[in-house]
Scaffold this motif. Structure first.
Motif, PDB file in Angstrom:
ATOM      1  N   ILE A 102      -9.314   1.515  -2.078  1.00 34.77           N
ATOM      2  CA  ILE A 102      -8.173   1.366  -3.003  1.00 34.77           C
ATOM      3  C   ILE A 102      -7.137   2.377  -2.522  1.00 34.77           C
ATOM      4  O   ILE A 102      -7.366   3.587  -2.653  1.00 34.77           O
ATOM      5  N   ALA A 103      -6.036   1.900  -1.950  1.00 32.19           N
ATOM      6  CA  ALA A 103      -5.114   2.820  -1.294  1.00 32.19           C
ATOM      7  C   ALA A 103      -3.689   2.615  -1.784  1.00 32.19           C
ATOM      8  O   ALA A 103      -3.259   1.492  -2.030  1.00 32.19           O
ATOM      9  N   GLY A 104      -2.963   3.722  -1.912  1.00 31.98           N
ATOM     10  CA  GLY A 104      -1.565   3.637  -2.298  1.00 31.98           C
ATOM     11  C   GLY A 104      -1.253   4.666  -3.362  1.00 31.98           C
ATOM     12  O   GLY A 104      -2.157   5.203  -4.017  1.00 31.98           O
ATOM     13  N   PRO A 105       0.031   4.967  -3.559  1.00 28.86           N
ATOM     14  CA  PRO A 105       0.411   6.004  -4.527  1.00 28.86           C
ATOM     15  C   PRO A 105      -0.056   5.705  -5.952  1.00 28.86           C
ATOM     16  O   PRO A 105      -0.237   6.623  -6.747  1.00 28.86           O
ATOM     17  N   LYS A 106      -0.302   4.440  -6.280  1.00 21.48           N
ATOM     18  CA  LYS A 106      -0.745   4.144  -7.646  1.00 21.48           C
ATOM     19  C   LYS A 106      -2.261   4.028  -7.762  1.00 21.48           C
ATOM     20  O   LYS A 106      -2.777   3.606  -8.796  1.00 21.48           O
ATOM     21  N   SER A 107      -2.975   4.409  -6.676  1.00 21.07           N
ATOM     22  CA  SER A 107      -4.430   4.235  -6.715  1.00 21.07           C
ATOM     23  C   SER A 107      -5.076   5.130  -7.768  1.00 21.07           C
ATOM     24  O   SER A 107      -6.042   4.738  -8.420  1.00 21.07           O
ATOM     25  N   ARG A 108      -4.533   6.332  -7.957  1.00 26.44           N
ATOM     26  CA  ARG A 108      -5.153   7.228  -8.937  1.00 26.44           C
ATOM     27  C   ARG A 108      -5.023   6.656 -10.356  1.00 26.44           C
ATOM     28  O   ARG A 108      -5.988   6.685 -11.130  1.00 26.44           O
ATOM     29  N   VAL A 133       0.843  -1.196   0.000  1.00 21.07           N
ATOM     30  CA  VAL A 133       0.000   0.000   0.000  1.00 21.07           C
ATOM     31  C   VAL A 133       0.882   1.250   0.000  1.00 21.07           C
ATOM     32  O   VAL A 133       0.623   2.221  -0.710  1.00 21.07           O
ATOM     33  N   ARG A 134       1.944   1.212   0.794  1.00 26.60           N
ATOM     34  CA  ARG A 134       2.832   2.378   0.857  1.00 26.60           C
ATOM     35  C   ARG A 134       3.562   2.614  -0.479  1.00 26.60           C
ATOM     36  O   ARG A 134       3.842   3.743  -0.841  1.00 26.60           O
ATOM     37  N   LYS A 135       3.853   1.504  -1.197  1.00 25.37           N
ATOM     38  CA  LYS A 135       4.678   1.650  -2.403  1.00 25.37           C
ATOM     39  C   LYS A 135       3.878   1.591  -3.701  1.00 25.37           C
ATOM     40  O   LYS A 135       4.264   2.195  -4.688  1.00 25.37           O
ATOM     41  N   ALA A 136       2.797   0.809  -3.724  1.00 24.86           N
ATOM     42  CA  ALA A 136       2.039   0.640  -4.978  1.00 24.86           C
ATOM     43  C   ALA A 136       0.559   0.895  -4.722  1.00 24.86           C
ATOM     44  O   ALA A 136       0.149   2.030  -4.543  1.00 24.86           O
ATOM     45  N   VAL A 137      -0.247  -0.182  -4.653  1.00 21.68           N
ATOM     46  CA  VAL A 137      -1.678  -0.010  -4.397  1.00 21.68           C
ATOM     47  C   VAL A 137      -2.245  -1.297  -3.792  1.00 21.68           C
ATOM     48  O   VAL A 137      -1.894  -2.395  -4.199  1.00 21.68           O
ATOM     49  N   SER A 163      -5.634   4.795   5.631  1.00 21.31           N
ATOM     50  CA  SER A 163      -4.250   4.325   5.602  1.00 21.31           C
ATOM     51  C   SER A 163      -3.256   5.477   5.577  1.00 21.31           C
ATOM     52  O   SER A 163      -2.073   5.282   5.805  1.00 21.31           O
ATOM     53  N   GLY A 164      -3.755   6.684   5.291  1.00 18.62           N
ATOM     54  CA  GLY A 164      -2.852   7.828   5.191  1.00 18.62           C
ATOM     55  C   GLY A 164      -2.251   7.978   3.811  1.00 18.62           C
ATOM     56  O   GLY A 164      -1.528   8.933   3.543  1.00 18.62           O
ATOM     57  N   GLU A 165      -2.543   7.055   2.906  1.00 17.49           N
ATOM     58  CA  GLU A 165      -2.058   7.161   1.529  1.00 17.49           C
ATOM     59  C   GLU A 165      -3.155   7.778   0.661  1.00 17.49           C
ATOM     60  O   GLU A 165      -4.325   7.837   1.052  1.00 17.49           O
ATOM     61  N   LEU A 166      -2.784   8.189  -0.528  1.00 17.73           N
ATOM     62  CA  LEU A 166      -3.770   8.580  -1.524  1.00 17.73           C
ATOM     63  C   LEU A 166      -4.728   7.383  -1.665  1.00 17.73           C
ATOM     64  O   LEU A 166      -4.284   6.262  -1.882  1.00 17.73           O
ATOM     65  N   ALA A 167      -6.023   7.634  -1.511  1.00 19.76           N
ATOM     66  CA  ALA A 167      -6.936   6.481  -1.481  1.00 19.76           C
ATOM     67  C   ALA A 167      -8.329   6.871  -1.925  1.00 19.76           C
ATOM     68  O   ALA A 167      -8.736   8.032  -1.819  1.00 19.76           O
ATOM     69  N   TYR A 168      -9.034   5.883  -2.449  1.00 25.11           N
ATOM     70  CA  TYR A 168     -10.425   6.044  -2.873  1.00 25.11           C
ATOM     71  C   TYR A 168     -11.225   4.893  -2.289  1.00 25.11           C
ATOM     72  O   TYR A 168     -10.702   3.816  -2.044  1.00 25.11           O
ATOM     73  N   GLU A 169     -12.503   5.161  -2.089  1.00 24.87           N
ATOM     74  CA  GLU A 169     -13.377   4.066  -1.669  1.00 24.87           C
ATOM     75  C   GLU A 169     -14.446   3.891  -2.734  1.00 24.87           C
ATOM     76  O   GLU A 169     -15.125   4.845  -3.095  1.00 24.87           O
ATOM     77  N   VAL A 170     -14.546   2.663  -3.255  1.00 24.33           N
ATOM     78  CA  VAL A 170     -15.516   2.354  -4.305  1.00 24.33           C
ATOM     79  C   VAL A 170     -16.712   1.664  -3.657  1.00 24.33           C
ATOM     80  O   VAL A 170     -16.563   0.607  -3.051  1.00 24.33           O
TER      81      VAL A 170
END
Ligand SMILES: [Zn+2]
Lengths: 999, 88
Positions: free
Chosen positions: A767-773, A656-660, A813-820
């Protein structure tokens, strides 16, 4: 052989054409279908069945039903084994195995009997006296020895394989007991249109009608009982149950009944429950529970072969079994003569000893006309025969009845005794009825009822058939008519019965001169006359104290045969009448009930409901390990290959911290809030401001209890002007809804708002993590995911393959995140699509453990911090508290203790060695070597392995925490002798400025 | 197990309900100046009578309405139940 102790007059209640084989203490025996274990053993001449609890004295049968105090056996073997079963209550089935308990190595030679020889060391209160010193010996020496020697049966160690069921019933009139008064009440109530349940503990209906020579109308008592039962069974408004004991009477006429459904059947179907528990809410309860015969106290009156006279009669008439062939009938009243007359029908002449001067009751006259030897003013002083009685020492009672003369020894093989009758008032007493003492009966009868309960027949002290029938019919009509108003009366039939003379108010025989044999009162707990005398001599006055000191009436039988004799004896010594001594309280259950029945089907997976999310099966297919979150099953982690839990959790969190990563968040509580005052409601329940939240935006909120403590937190989104979507923690979802309903209905009914739980309507995936967007862009190409168009805490509604989707940009999680969020029935479809599209971004599912790691690293509080003892300030949430408006709990925040600057507040903790994980629950202290009590400065609430820094990290609360950052303390866990030097850091361990969620 | 008459649904078994405490307690109005004593009385202090007690119940596994009941704390007798806007 089905036994040589069988009557010549055959009983029509056992089936002599069907022989049943059974095993007792390893020996094979035969009985007939319809025999109880007791009647079959007695028919085979087996009387020694167990050892007594305290002195390990040899014991046989005393009674014939639920009153039995001695004959407790261990039934069956292996996982079906069951201890402490009354042999009188077990119907034999083919191959039944039973054995004696409380004896070692065998019932005939029991080492524990040394307690009997040493009985002067086991007086009343012996537990309290003998083993008090030295104190350290209690747990290590005395207690284990006593346990081993005094143990009752043995509980099986394997799970119970049988099936048990619960049933709920409502009726107008519940009739407990099917003797003459019960049958009459049931008949009258049923004829008058009431919904009736009639319960009978025994296999056969009829109660005393099965053993008394009476006529009702032109039928015998038994014929009338049969006809009445058949009629009742044919009525659609009546439920008739045998083998069913109403054992508990609770508030608001809730009664509980225990039905032995298939215990008496050979090889019952596996789909038939063994036993069933019925909860019966009755409009009215008729207590027609009858009465139990009182024993007499005389020397060694507990020896095998000594029966209650009524039991002897019932064994003969119902089971065709003779309790002996050389009987002595010993009585203080007329009723025992029935046994003598029944013996005579089987060509056995009994010797009758009657403590009275004389009696000209019908039964006495009949016995005289049969030429039976009746000795008035006589009694049994002592008996001989340790394992089975062989003779009795009988004598004349002097005029004061305090000594015997003309003692002589008479050979006998059984004594049938009767000390009169005790109404079975247990259920009335449980129902709150204030009993009164009837001095003619020398017994307590129901008097002042608190619930809708009416005793009839001998349970009400009405001992003649005529009275019982009259009462039964009248009460059955009156109670039913108060419900149905049908006014349909049933005519009371005529009846004929024997007349009875008064009993002798005398129960305890004097000791034979120069001897001190034990005269037992309570057979099950081994309480003798001398124990009661000792208790009174030592100053115990209240019956409740005498009871506890001697354990009189405290055994599993709750003193069914011993209470009144004990009371009578205390009152004799204190020279008081019984009602002044008082009586003890009856409690449910009236008879023992199996744990299996109480538990019913609520075992294993049926113990409580399981809530599964729409994606449950996907998790299972992906090697999930679940955790229980309330009733929910939530993914905890998904191990791959040989991964340990911590391997898997660290991998999931790091991804989550590195990908998604993707996390199932369906179980979060969701509440739909609608109405013109919806924003106003939120403004009152949350600490922060809500009126100006724009449509399409979410806000984090904290709610308090009125005492100022943080109650719950979550995000709430404004869907439209008057429509909000609130989320709560999984744990508090139900409580938050009740809380909102309370304020809306009770406190502020003027607010126009409706609230509704929608937890199960939505399937949620974070959906959380730097690659979530990047993932979201690919999944929903029509949505603009730029921060300008879709900022942090924003909401976008869109469609996917025709499915309505709500996208929230929120993050735990504190990461860039979305909830679907999609409707639940599309949850699995959506999840699979996310996984499919996410593959190229390295998506991995993560469970609650990784979620915990992520939020702990960020210093986000959750359940362990929201423990009901924290005000917002303690958790660093003071910025969430509006100064401009009032809200639930605000006034409490002004309390002195809550503004104390030294309160325990949230901090981060890192072990100095950067290796040792700090156990949750550890205490924070300044000096781990300080003498106790060591001042506690705080505690550790949540711990994880920080994947960001690769060392352990914890959060917790610490006194004056903010000013202690940089200091070193000890996290101690004294239970495990753990002490870890820790450094105090900020609780915001990762991304302290919160930049990641906003990128 | 008590049998409680929900004023909206009728008689139901106790296990459908949740207890809600003293029904005579009035929450101070929002924004109102409240002395510490009055606030503490509201938050913490409750009478514990032996006998009749007016109390809130919540029909949780039913209509989800809060209502009032007059119950005897010693005997559990429920004399009456009423909707919130009705008198007991
Ligand atoms: Zn309701």
């Amino acid at each position: 052989m089905t036994g040589t102790f069988r009557t010549t007059i055959e009983s029509n209640l056992i089936n002599k054409s069907k022989i049943v084989n059974f095993i007792f203490n390893g020996d094979s025996y035969q009985g007939f279908e319809g025999d109880t274990l007791a009647s079959a053993l007695i028919a085979n001449g087996v009387h020694l069945v167990g050892r007594s609890f305290k002195y390990h004295r040899p014991r046989g049968f005393l009674g014939v039903g639920v009153e039995e105090p001695n004959a407790m056996v261990q039934l069956h073997e292996g996982d079906k084994s069951e201890p402490n079963i009354m042999a009188t209550e077990v119907e034999i089935t083919e191959g039944l195995k039973a054995r004696s308990q409380n004896c070692w190595p065998s019932v005939k030679f029991d080492i524990g009997e040394i307690n009997n020889i040493l009985n002067r060391f086991f007086p009343a209160g012996f537990y309290y006296k003998t083993f008090m010193w030295p104190k350290s010996f209690w747990m290590s020496v005395y207690e284990p020895i006593i346990r081993k020697a005094a143990g009752m049966g043995v509980a099986p160690i394997k799970p119970d394989p049988d099936r048990y069921e619960h049933n709920y019933e409502h009726c107008d009139v519940l009739v407990v007991g099917s003797g003459p008064s019960g049958l009459a009440a049931a008949l009258a109530a049923a004829n008058n249109g009431a919904k009736v349940i009639l319960a009978e503990d025994k296999a056969h209906f009829g109660g005393s009608l099965l053993t008394d020579n009476v006529t009702i109308g032109n039928q015998s008592g038994q014929e009338w009982a049969d006809e009445t039962i058949n009629h009742l069974k044919s009525l659609p408004n009546v439920i008739v149950k045998n083998r069913s004991q109403v054992f508990g009477y609770y508030d608001h006429n809730m009664t509980v009944m225990f039905e032995r459904v298939s215990d008496h059947i050979d090889n019952p179907s596996e789909f038939t429950p063994r036993q069933r528990l019925h909860y019966i809410r009755a409009g009215e309860v008729v207590v027609s529970t009858g009465s139990i015969e009182r024993p007499l106290s005389f020397g060694n009156n507990d020896r095998p072969g000594i029966f209650l006279a009524s039991a002897a009669t019932e064994y003969m008439k119902v089971y065709g079994t003779l309790v002996g062939k050389k009987p002595i009938i010993f009585t203080n009243n007329d009723s025992a003569y029935k046994a003598a007359i029944e013996f005579n029908k089987n060509n056995i002449k009994a010797l009758i000893l009657d403590t009275r001067e004389n009696s000209d009751g019908d039964l006495v006259k009949e016995a005289q006309s049969l030429g039976l030897d009746i000795k008035f003013n006589s009694g049994v002083a002592d008996v001989k025969g340790r394992l089975k009685i062989s003779s009795a020492t009988i004598g004349k009672l002097n005029s004061d009845k305090d000594s015997f003369s003309d003692l002589e020894e008479i050979e006998c093989d059984c004594i049938c005794m009767s000390g009169g009758w005790t109404p079975t008032v247990h259920l009335s007493s449980q129902a709150g009825n204030k009993l009164k003492f009837d001095e003619d009966l020398d017994a307590f009868v129901p008097n002042n009822k608190r619930q809708k309960e009416t005793a009839v027949g001998s349970a009400n002290g009405s001992f003649t058939l005529k009275q019982s029938l009259a009462e039964g019919f009248q009460v059955g009509f009156d109670l039913s008519n108060s419900i149905t108003s049908n006014n349909k009366n049933t005519t009371v039939p005529t009846s004929k019965e024997s007349s009875y003379q008064a009993h002798d108010k005398f129960w305890c025989m004097p000791l034979p001169e120069g001897k001190k044999p034990k005269r037992f009162i309570d057979f099950q707990n081994d309480v003798a006359v001398s124990d009661v005398e000792l208790a009174v001599r030592e100053g115990f006055r209240s019956i409740e104290h005498v009871k506890r000191y001697t354990t009189l009436g405290m055994a599993g039988d709750q003193g069914k045969t011993s209470n009144l004799n004990g009371l009578q004896h205390v009152s004799n010594i204190q020279k008081k009448i019984v009602p002044e001594v008082g009586h003890t309280t009856f409690r449910p259950p009236y008879t023992p009930v199996t744990i299996g029945t109480i538990v019913g089907r609520e075992v294993g997976n049926h113990f409580q409901p399981t809530r599964k999310t729409p994606t449950h099966n996907w998790h299972v297919e992906n090697n999930v390990v679940f955790t229980n979150a309330g009733l929910w099953l939530r993914p905890r982690y998904y191990p791959r290959g040989n991964e340990t839990m911590s391997d898997a959790v660290n991998r999931e969190a790091l991804n989550v911290r590195k990908a998604v990563g993707i996390c199932d968040v369906t179980s979060l509580g969701k509440i739909d809030i609608k109405g013109p005052d919806a924003a106003e409601l939120l403004n009152r329940v949350y600490t922060n401001a809500w009126m100006k939240l724009p449509v399409g935006k979410a806000r984090y909120g904290v709610m308090l209890r009125e005492d100022g403590m943080v109650f719950d937190d979550g995000t709430t989104t404004r869907l439209s002007e008057n429509h909000f979507h609130m989320t709560t923690t999984t744990a508090q979802a139900a409580n938050v809804l009740s809380h909102l309903e309370f304020y809306l209905q009770v406190v502020w009914p003027e607010l126009k708002v409706n609230v509704l739980s929608t937890t199960e309507q939505w399937s949620g995936a974070a959906i959380a993590g730097p690659k979530s967007r990047d993932l979201m862009k690919k999944l929903f190409p029509s949505v603009d995911f730029s921060t300008e168009a879709f900022p942090f805490m924003g909401l976008v509604e869109t469609e996917f393959s025709g499915i309505h989707v709500k996208l929230y940009r929120i993050s735990f999680s504190g990461e860039l995140a979305y909830e679907v969020n999609v409707e639940s029935n599309h949850g699995l479809f959506m999840w699979n699509k996310i996984m499919e599209v996410g593959e190229e971004f390295g998506i991995q599912p993560y469970g609650t453990e990784a979620l915990a790691t992520l939020r702990i690293e960020m210093g986000h509080v959750s359940g362990p911090e929201l423990d009901g003892r924290a005000v917002p300030y303690d958790l660093g949430l003071q910025g969430m508290v509006s100064q401009k408006k009032d809200f639930i709990g605000k006034r409490s925040l002004e309390k002195n203790a809550f503004v104390d600057p030294e309160r325990q507040t949230l901090v981060g903790l890192v072990p100095v060695d950067k290796k040792t994980k700090i156990p949750e629950g550890a205490h924070l202290v300044e000096n781990d070597k300080a003498s106790l009590p060591n001042p506690k400065l705080g505690h550790v609430s949540s711990s994880c392995w920080s994947v960001e820094y690769n060392n352990p990290f914890s959060i917790g609360v610490l006194k004056d925490g903010k000013n202690k950052i940089g200091q070193q303390l000890f996290a101690v866990y004294p239970l495990k002798n753990i002490s870890i030097p820790v450094e105090i850091v900020s609780s915001h361990y990762v991304d302290p400025k919160g930049e990641r969620v906003r990128v | 197990m008590l049998e409680i008459k929900c004023p909206h649904c009728g008689k139901r078994s106790q296990n459908e309900f949740a207890y809600g405490g003293d029904a005579t307690i009035k929450r101070p109005k929002l924004g109102e100046e409240v002395s510490t004593k009055d606030w503490d009385d509201f938050v913490y202090f409750r009478d514990n009578p032996r006998g009749k007690h007016q109390e809130f119940w919540h029909h949780v596994s039913g209509c989800r309405q809060w209502f009032k009941a007059l119950r005897d704390t010693a005997t559990h007798e429920i004399f009456n139940t009423a909707k919130l806007e009705e008198d007991l």
